[in-house]
Each structure stands twice: as C-alpha cells, then as structure tokens.
Design an enzyme around this catalytic site. Structure first.
Site, mmCIF file in Angstrom:
data_model
loop_
_atom_site.group_PDB
_atom_site.id
_atom_site.type_symbol
_atom_site.label_atom_id
_atom_site.label_comp_id
_atom_site.label_asym_id
_atom_site.label_seq_id
_atom_site.Cartn_x
_atom_site.Cartn_y
_atom_site.Cartn_z
ATOM 1 N N GLY A 121 0.846 -1.202 0.000
ATOM 2 C CA GLY A 121 0.000 0.000 0.000
ATOM 3 C C GLY A 121 0.877 1.247 0.000
ATOM 4 O O GLY A 121 0.491 2.292 0.536
ATOM 5 N N GLY A 124 -0.090 4.946 -0.636
ATOM 6 C CA GLY A 124 -1.137 5.570 0.184
ATOM 7 C C GLY A 124 -0.646 6.619 1.159
ATOM 8 O O GLY A 124 0.561 6.880 1.307
ATOM 9 N N ALA A 127 1.627 5.455 4.291
ATOM 10 C CA ALA A 127 2.989 5.113 3.867
ATOM 11 C C ALA A 127 3.816 6.374 3.672
ATOM 12 O O ALA A 127 4.930 6.495 4.177
ATOM 13 C CB ALA A 127 2.934 4.284 2.590
ATOM 14 N N LYS A 128 3.219 7.314 2.947
ATOM 15 C CA LYS A 128 3.946 8.554 2.654
ATOM 16 C C LYS A 128 4.202 9.362 3.921
ATOM 17 O O LYS A 128 5.281 9.816 4.188
ATOM 18 C CB LYS A 128 3.094 9.434 1.716
ATOM 19 C CG LYS A 128 3.292 9.109 0.256
ATOM 20 C CD LYS A 128 2.491 10.060 -0.593
ATOM 21 C CE LYS A 128 1.161 9.423 -0.922
ATOM 22 N NZ LYS A 128 0.357 10.042 -1.926
ATOM 23 N N ASP A 287 0.118 -0.156 17.505
ATOM 24 C CA ASP A 287 -0.567 1.023 18.036
ATOM 25 C C ASP A 287 0.517 2.075 18.176
ATOM 26 O O ASP A 287 1.346 2.005 19.093
ATOM 27 C CB ASP A 287 -1.213 0.731 19.390
ATOM 28 C CG ASP A 287 -2.033 1.927 19.870
ATOM 29 O OD1 ASP A 287 -1.566 3.071 19.679
ATOM 30 O OD2 ASP A 287 -3.127 1.727 20.417
ATOM 31 N N HIS A 288 0.506 3.026 17.288
ATOM 32 C CA HIS A 288 1.655 3.921 17.237
ATOM 33 C C HIS A 288 1.786 4.796 18.473
ATOM 34 O O HIS A 288 2.840 5.344 18.738
ATOM 35 C CB HIS A 288 1.636 4.762 15.945
ATOM 36 C CG HIS A 288 0.642 5.871 15.927
ATOM 37 N ND1 HIS A 288 -0.665 5.696 15.532
ATOM 38 C CD2 HIS A 288 0.763 7.179 16.239
ATOM 39 C CE1 HIS A 288 -1.285 6.853 15.602
ATOM 40 N NE2 HIS A 288 -0.454 7.780 16.022
ATOM 41 N N LEU A 290 2.020 3.780 21.392
ATOM 42 C CA LEU A 290 2.966 3.161 22.314
ATOM 43 C C LEU A 290 4.404 3.552 22.000
ATOM 44 O O LEU A 290 5.308 3.348 22.802
ATOM 45 C CB LEU A 290 2.821 1.632 22.270
ATOM 46 C CG LEU A 290 1.482 1.121 22.762
ATOM 47 C CD1 LEU A 290 1.405 -0.382 22.622
ATOM 48 C CD2 LEU A 290 1.275 1.510 24.207
ATOM 49 N N HIS A 350 -5.676 3.933 21.341
ATOM 50 C CA HIS A 350 -4.646 4.814 21.895
ATOM 51 C C HIS A 350 -4.922 5.190 23.358
ATOM 52 O O HIS A 350 -4.059 5.049 24.227
ATOM 53 C CB HIS A 350 -4.539 6.105 21.086
ATOM 54 C CG HIS A 350 -4.326 5.906 19.622
ATOM 55 N ND1 HIS A 350 -3.665 4.814 19.107
ATOM 56 C CD2 HIS A 350 -4.670 6.661 18.546
ATOM 57 C CE1 HIS A 350 -3.613 4.915 17.794
ATOM 58 N NE2 HIS A 350 -4.224 6.022 17.426
HETATM 59 N N1 LIG Z 1 -3.600 7.440 7.090
HETATM 60 C C1 LIG Z 1 -3.395 7.410 8.395
HETATM 61 O O1 LIG Z 1 -2.937 8.361 9.010
HETATM 62 C C2 LIG Z 1 -3.709 6.170 9.154
HETATM 63 C C3 LIG Z 1 -4.106 5.024 8.510
HETATM 64 N N2 LIG Z 1 -4.301 3.859 9.233
HETATM 65 C C4 LIG Z 1 -4.666 2.612 8.558
HETATM 66 O O2 LIG Z 1 -3.586 2.267 7.709
HETATM 67 C C5 LIG Z 1 -4.066 1.663 6.525
HETATM 68 C C6 LIG Z 1 -3.624 2.491 5.327
HETATM 69 O O3 LIG Z 1 -4.104 3.815 5.472
HETATM 70 P P1 LIG Z 1 -4.030 4.880 4.294
HETATM 71 O O4 LIG Z 1 -2.668 4.912 3.703
HETATM 72 O O5 LIG Z 1 -4.594 6.111 4.839
HETATM 73 O O6 LIG Z 1 -5.033 4.271 3.261
HETATM 74 P P2 LIG Z 1 -5.260 4.611 1.738
HETATM 75 O O7 LIG Z 1 -6.724 4.742 1.524
HETATM 76 O O8 LIG Z 1 -4.386 5.727 1.287
HETATM 77 O O9 LIG Z 1 -4.845 3.236 1.043
HETATM 78 C C7 LIG Z 1 -3.504 2.806 0.888
HETATM 79 C C8 LIG Z 1 -3.350 2.223 -0.493
HETATM 80 O O10 LIG Z 1 -4.171 1.069 -0.616
HETATM 81 C C9 LIG Z 1 -4.709 0.997 -1.920
HETATM 82 N N3 LIG Z 1 -6.179 0.978 -1.818
HETATM 83 C C10 LIG Z 1 -6.989 1.910 -1.314
HETATM 84 N N4 LIG Z 1 -8.272 1.520 -1.376
HETATM 85 C C11 LIG Z 1 -8.279 0.309 -1.940
HETATM 86 C C12 LIG Z 1 -9.285 -0.621 -2.271
HETATM 87 N N5 LIG Z 1 -10.578 -0.367 -2.036
HETATM 88 N N6 LIG Z 1 -8.938 -1.784 -2.849
HETATM 89 C C13 LIG Z 1 -7.644 -2.059 -3.070
HETATM 90 N N7 LIG Z 1 -6.638 -1.214 -2.776
HETATM 91 C C14 LIG Z 1 -6.943 -0.056 -2.222
HETATM 92 C C15 LIG Z 1 -4.253 2.227 -2.672
HETATM 93 O O11 LIG Z 1 -3.097 1.872 -3.432
HETATM 94 P P3 LIG Z 1 -3.142 1.397 -4.952
HETATM 95 O O12 LIG Z 1 -4.400 1.933 -5.556
HETATM 96 O O13 LIG Z 1 -1.899 1.969 -5.536
HETATM 97 O O14 LIG Z 1 -3.122 -0.080 -4.851
HETATM 98 C C16 LIG Z 1 -3.821 3.174 -1.583
HETATM 99 O O15 LIG Z 1 -2.768 4.019 -1.990
HETATM 100 C C17 LIG Z 1 -5.577 1.576 6.685
HETATM 101 O O16 LIG Z 1 -5.868 0.337 7.267
HETATM 102 C C18 LIG Z 1 -5.877 2.691 7.667
HETATM 103 O O17 LIG Z 1 -7.049 2.430 8.369
HETATM 104 C C19 LIG Z 1 -4.085 3.812 10.561
HETATM 105 C C20 LIG Z 1 -3.694 4.922 11.253
HETATM 106 C C21 LIG Z 1 -3.526 6.207 10.636
HETATM 107 O O1 LIG Z 2 -4.559 6.727 14.765
HETATM 108 C C1 LIG Z 2 -4.864 7.885 14.754
HETATM 109 O O2 LIG Z 2 -4.111 8.768 15.415
HETATM 110 C C2 LIG Z 2 -4.122 10.127 15.068
HETATM 111 C C3 LIG Z 2 -3.372 10.888 16.138
HETATM 112 O O3 LIG Z 2 -2.019 10.421 16.174
HETATM 113 P P1 LIG Z 2 -0.767 11.382 15.980
HETATM 114 O O4 LIG Z 2 0.419 10.534 16.221
HETATM 115 O O5 LIG Z 2 -0.782 11.875 14.565
HETATM 116 O O6 LIG Z 2 -0.923 12.491 16.954
HETATM 117 C C4 LIG Z 2 -5.544 10.604 14.858
HETATM 118 O O7 LIG Z 2 -5.556 11.940 14.437
HETATM 119 C C5 LIG Z 2 -6.189 9.737 13.796
HETATM 120 O O8 LIG Z 2 -7.543 10.118 13.596
HETATM 121 C C6 LIG Z 2 -6.150 8.311 14.213
HETATM 122 O O9 LIG Z 2 -6.587 7.469 13.141
#
Ligand SMILES: NC(=O)C1=CN([C@@H]2O[C@H](COP(=O)(O)OP(=O)(O)OC[C@H]3O[C@@H](n4cnc5c(N)ncnc54)[C@H](OP(=O)(O)O)[C@@H]3O)[C@@H](O)[C@H]2O)C=CC1
Ligand SMILES: O=C1O[C@H](COP(=O)(O)O)[C@@H](O)[C@H](O)[C@H]1O
Length: 387
Positions: A121, A124, A127-128, A287-288, A290, A350
């Site tokens: 992923g 997404g 990752a970034k 769980d980040h 921690l 958290h």
């Molecule tokens: N963003 C955040 O700050 C946080 C995210 N998370 C969790 O981490 C995970 C990733 O989050 P995040 O990066 O925001 O998610 P994204 O929605 O950005 O998805 C990550 C990548 O997964 C692929 N993707 C998205 N939707 C689908 C789909 N329906 N079917 C198949 N591939 C898909 C895409 O890549 P491509 O199309 O190139 O395959 C996308 O770039 C999730 O489980 C999220 O709940 C947890 C904590 C914080």
């Molecule tokens: O997991 C999550 O945490 C953030 C808050 O974490 P931080 O390290 O960026 O302060 C929260 O904003 C987000 O909604 C939640 O998914």
C-alpha cells in the site's frame, strides 16, 4: 499476541517523529475527547476487596486470549520484587547508540543476514506520511541492519525513481539537529524500490519474491510486510504474501495497521483469518501511540521515579483525565468518522493503552507478554467508563 512495544530502538515507531499534532476537530473546531476514570488505578488505588475476574487456568497460570490463543505463563520471581526488577530493567533499558544498533541488528549473524521490508500500500497516505519517514529515522539512527532493502508494493504504476521522488518529499530531518541529513537521505532512497501488483495476486507477489531474492543475494533473508492498506484487503495480501513471498530461510513477519475490526467479534474473525496463514508470533498489531516518547516515558515515570512511585495511588490521586485534543479539523476524515467513529478511531486503542499503562500494576518484567497481562487486568476489573 505479538505487540509492538518499543523499549530499545527509540525511533522504530512512526510516531516518534515529532508529530505534526494531528488531531480531529469535528466541523473544523478544536476537538477534544476526554476519558474520565477514577476507578481503575493500580493496586493501591483499588478497593481492597476487588479481585481480578481473570480467566486463568489454575494449573498452567495462563491467560486466554480472545481467539482462544494462550499467552505464556507469568513465572513468579523469587527473592526479587517485580518493582525492583522492572526498575532495573527500565533504567538499564535507556539504550546507548551502540546498544540500539546492536538491538536492531535483527540477527546476530548480521553479515550473513538481510532484512527486506515491504510496505504494502506504498502509494497511500499512511505510507507517505508516516511509514517511510519512520523507516528513514530508523536508518538515520543506525537501527536498520547493514543489509536491508525496502520495497513499496501497490497497484499504482510507478518506477523506482517515482517512488523515491514521492518518498523524498516527506522525509524529514526534524528530530534534533541532523548532520549529513541530505547524504543520508540519498543513501536511504537508493535502498528503496517499487513493485506494482494486485493485493490478491499470487503471481504478482511471486514477482516481488524474485526481486527480493535478487537484493538478498543469497543471505539469510528476514522479511517484514507492513500492511498499509484498507482492512478489507488484509487477508488477500497476507494469503498471497505468505504463499508466494515469504522467506525460505529467515523469519517472515507482518505488521497490521488498525482497525483490527470494528468490534470484538470482527476483530476475532480477523485474527482467525490471519492465522490461516501466519502464526501469532508473526503478527504485529501496531498502536503507534505506544511509540510516542511521552507514552514510553510513562513507565519510567511510574516505576523508576522515587518521587512518583510511592504517590501513584488512590490515596494521593482522586481523579485522572485523559484528554485527547487536536488543533485541526476532520481534514477529509468526516466520512470515516461517520462510519467508524472517533471512539473506535482513538479511544479503544490509543487512549485505553495509555490508561492501561497509567493504571496497571507493576509487570513482572518488561516482556511484551508480562506488560500485556497487567494491562488486561486493568480492563477486566474496570466497571465503568464514562466519556
Ligand atoms: N492514514 C493514516 O494516518 C492512518 C491510517 N491507518 C490505517 O492504515 C491503513 C492504510 O491507510 P491509508 O494509507 O490512509 O489508506 P489509503 O486509503 O491511502 O490506502 C492505501 C493504499 O491502498 C490501496 N487501496 C486503497 N483503497 C483500496 C481498495 N478499495 N482496494 C484495493 N486497494 C486499495 C491504494 O493503493 P493502490 O491503488 O496503488 O493499490 C492506496 O494508496 C488503513 O488500514 C488505515 O485504516 C491507521 C492509522 C492512521
Ligand atoms: O490513529 C490515529 O491517530 C491520530 C493521532 O495520532 P498522531 O500521532 O498523529 O498524533 C488521529 O488523528 C487519527 O484520527 C487516528 O486514526
């Protein structure tokens, strides 16, 4: 349950990067979540009569986990109080740079082993924003082994150069004052590669496997898959990674991002599904929070600080409030909050983790299992949570 709990290499959690303080303000206003508890502080705070209705097998002294897995027994430590042992552990675990490198070398045979980290992923948001910067921080600190490779994997078409370009925009040197940061970034980026594939395709993961092997160059290869994808594709990805890209002669581990289901039943179902392909000790639920320095320091404050340790009791503390406050809006998370909810997003993970670290009894050691066992007790004895 394997839990990522950092006591050695400080920057292994993405949250250790100075956080951009990301906090939901619903409808654009500052948003504060408050968790009030006055009934769940450790031992001395509890009424003397409270007993732990803890599911234990009286012969084995084991803790049963939600999905039926059995955690390792806690052995009583003779002639040494848990507090002393923990205090020694906490104080001695403040790592020197050399210790951090040693702890992070993943394998004593480091010349002959390699670690391949695949961010599934990689295109997404998480990752970034968090994972690549955290990996860079680990690299900068010397916490990655000598031989390592990072692969981004996602469906989006990208070249290695495009991935590096994308990643370079979010790498940062903001922890302390960094020397040679630009140089380090270039070195780091050279170790990053990309493979485009579907999450449910064994063929695509087999192609990844081939590329990984080329980089591993015949060394003992340890492989880590970081699932940074929506939860509905976790199982597909794990199935294909484990059948087509797991390590033949090293460990294979998977980091699973939250959410781990939306309730107890779905979380257990997810674990059950993962366990078709992985053993429990291969699964790391992250769980980040921690990894946040403040949260990590809570245990040191509680158990190693001679001023606070004796005062940490109901005799001296009447009320504790955990306040989660973010100074920006929902920022695109509105739909997610409507569907999933802020409680599931930050409270049951958290904030409850912090509550547990705050209120738990002294664990017999700093082992993840021992700490987890104490946390479980806090939640088992707690009667009411009010928000
Ligand atoms: N963003 C955040 O700050 C946080 C995210 N998370 C969790 O981490 C995970 C990733 O989050 P995040 O990066 O925001 O998610 P994204 O929605 O950005 O998805 C990550 C990548 O997964 C692929 N993707 C998205 N939707 C689908 C789909 N329906 N079917 C198949 N591939 C898909 C895409 O890549 P491509 O199309 O190139 O395959 C996308 O770039 C999730 O489980 C999220 O709940 C947890 C904590 C914080
Ligand atoms: O997991 C999550 O945490 C953030 C808050 O974490 P931080 O390290 O960026 O302060 C929260 O904003 C987000 O909604 C939640 O998914």
């Amino acid at each position: 349950m394997a839990t990522l709990y950092s006591t050695t290499c400080r920057s292994h959690s993405y949250s250790l990067l100075p956080s951009s303080s990301y906090s939901p303000s619903i409808n654009g206003q500052n948003h504060t979540q408050r968790l009030n508890f006055s009934s769940c502080i450790a031992k001395r705070v509890l009424p003397a009569k409270v007993s732990f209705p803890f599911r234990r097998n009286s012969h084995l002294n084991v803790v049963f986990m939600q999905d039926g897995a059995v955690a390792t027994p806690v052995n009583p430590v003779e002639n040494e109080s848990p507090f002393k042992k923990l205090k020694d552990g906490l104080l001695s675990s403040a790592p020197s740079t050399e210790e951090m490198k040693e702890a992070a070398s993943f394998d004593v045979n480091k010349d002959k082993s390699t670690v391949s980290i695949t961010v599934v992923g990689a295109s997404g948001d998480l990752a970034k924003k968090k994972i690549f910067p955290a990996l860079f921080a680990l690299y900068y600190e010397g916490c990655l082994p000598e031989h390592f490779t990072i692969f981004g994997y996602a469906r989006s078409k990208m070249t290695d150069a495009e991935l590096r370009n994308m990643v370079s925009k979010t790498l940062t040197c903001r922890i302390d004052k960094r020397e040679n940061c630009g140089e380090k970034m270039d070195e780091f980026l050279k170790r990053c590669f990309y493979h485009s594939g579907q999450y449910g395709s064994r063929e695509n993961f087999a192609e990844l496997d081939k590329k990984l092997k080329e980089h591993e160059g015949g060394r003992v290869s340890n492989r880590l898959f970081y699932l940074s994808i929506p939860p509905n594709i976790f199982i597909d990805a794990v199935k294909c990674a484990s059948s087509s890209a797991s390590s033949g002669i090293g460990w294979t581990r998977v980091i699973v991002e939250k959410p781990f289901g939306r309730d107890s039943g779905s979380s257990a179902a997810l674990t059950k599904a993962l366990k078709q392909y992985l053993d429990e000790d291969q699964i790391f639920r992250i769980d980040h929070y921690l990894g946040k320095e403040l949260v990590e320091n809570l245990s040191v404050l509680r158990f190693s600080n001679l001023i606070f340790e004796p005062l940490w009791s109901r005799q001296y503390i009447r009320n504790v409030q955990l306040i989660f406050s973010e100074d920006f809006g929902t920022e695109g998370r509105g739909g997610y909050f409507d569907n999933y909810g802020i409680i599931r997003d930050i409270m049951q993970n958290h904030l409850l983790q912090i509550l547990a670290l705050f209120a738990m009894e002294t664990p017999v050691s700093l082992d993840a299992e021992d700490i987890r066992n104490e946390k479980v007790k806090v939640f088992t004895i707690n009667e009411t949570f009010t928000t």
